[in-house]
Scaffold this motif. Structure first.
Motif, PDB file in Angstrom:
ATOM      1  N   THR A   6      50.018 -16.795 -73.410  1.00 31.79           N
ATOM      2  CA  THR A   6      50.122 -15.360 -73.631  1.00 31.79           C
ATOM      3  C   THR A   6      50.855 -14.703 -72.466  1.00 31.79           C
ATOM      4  N   GLY A   8      53.342 -10.780 -71.458  1.00 28.92           N
ATOM      5  CA  GLY A   8      54.078  -9.622 -71.940  1.00 28.92           C
ATOM      6  C   GLY A   8      55.443 -10.010 -72.490  1.00 28.92           C
ATOM      7  N   ALA A   9      56.149  -9.008 -72.996  1.00 31.91           N
ATOM      8  CA  ALA A   9      57.493  -9.226 -73.522  1.00 31.91           C
ATOM      9  C   ALA A   9      58.410  -9.701 -72.402  1.00 31.91           C
ATOM     10  N   CYS A  93      55.997 -16.697 -82.730  1.00 33.71           N
ATOM     11  CA  CYS A  93      54.855 -16.258 -81.969  1.00 33.71           C
ATOM     12  C   CYS A  93      53.823 -15.657 -82.922  1.00 33.71           C
ATOM     13  N   THR A  95      51.929 -12.930 -82.552  1.00 37.79           N
ATOM     14  CA  THR A  95      51.957 -11.477 -82.745  1.00 37.79           C
ATOM     15  C   THR A  95      53.029 -11.072 -83.752  1.00 37.79           C
ATOM     16  N   ASN A 141      51.456 -12.473 -77.613  1.00 35.42           N
ATOM     17  CA  ASN A 141      51.757 -11.390 -76.670  1.00 35.42           C
ATOM     18  C   ASN A 141      50.491 -10.644 -76.292  1.00 35.42           C
TER      19      ASN A 141
END
Length: 193
Positions: A6, A8-9, A93, A95, A141
């Motif tokens: 996991t 962030g972008a 992914c 998300t 994410n």
């Protein structure tokens, strides 16, 4: 082994997950959940595929934006020999997969219950695949660090993403948080009550 990655972008989580896949096996099955709705996304997907090919690691790519649990279930049957039997499975992914479902069912009155059932199904299938000796790496994410979204759909997405990540992290053998390109192993920090 079930691994959750996991961050962030643009944190480097996909690059780390791909490198970790290569460490765990000789080839990988890449399950991509992105959908190319516009030229920019098509370009991103193409660049991502090109970068994987340039590593020299053997990848088989399966694009599955919605039927992820069904795709994963197909790898559970050990009686049927497949070319991907020895492959490490990488899903990138989750998300995006959740977002695809959210947009598909957003106008249904029981949307949150339906998506919660999808999450429970995903967790069960991932547990089952990993329990059969497969290496399964899931990329997701972290979306809950920012402000509370202004719109209901954004809040639902944030909440469901957090729930999904928590449920999968609870079952994972390893959890990594990637930030600024640096993976931090979190599983050893987990405490049992």
């Amino acid at each position: 082994m079930l691994v959750l990655v996991t961050g962030g972008a643009r944190s480097g989580k996909s690059s780390f997950a791909e490198a970790y896949t290569a460490k765990l096996g000789d080839r990988g099955l890449y399950i991509a959940t992105a959908q190319a709705y516009d030229d920019e996304m098509k370009e991103r997907i193409g660049l991502h595929r090109q970068q994987r090919e340039e590593t020299g690691f053997e990848w088989t790519t399966l694009e599955e934006p919605l039927l992820l649990t069904e795709a994963l279930q197909s790898f559970k049957n050990k009686n049927v020999k497949k070319e991907t039997d020895e492959a490490v499975i990488l899903v990138d992914c989750l998300t995006l997969w959740l977002s695809n479902w959210l947009l598909k069912v957003e106008h249904m009155p029981d949307m949150e219950q339906l998506l919660r059932a999808k999450l429970d199904e995903l967790v069960a299938v991932c547990q089952s695949v990993a329990s059969q000796g497969k290496h399964l790496i899931l990329v997701t994410n972290e979306v809950g660090y920012g402000l509370v979204p202004e719109y209901k759909l954004g809040r639902q997405f944030r909440d469901l993403s957090g729930t999904m990540n928590r449920l999968l992290a609870n079952e994972a053998d390893q959890v990594f948080l990637v930030t600024s390109g640096i993976p931090v192993e979190l599983t050893s920090l987990r405490y049992n009550l």
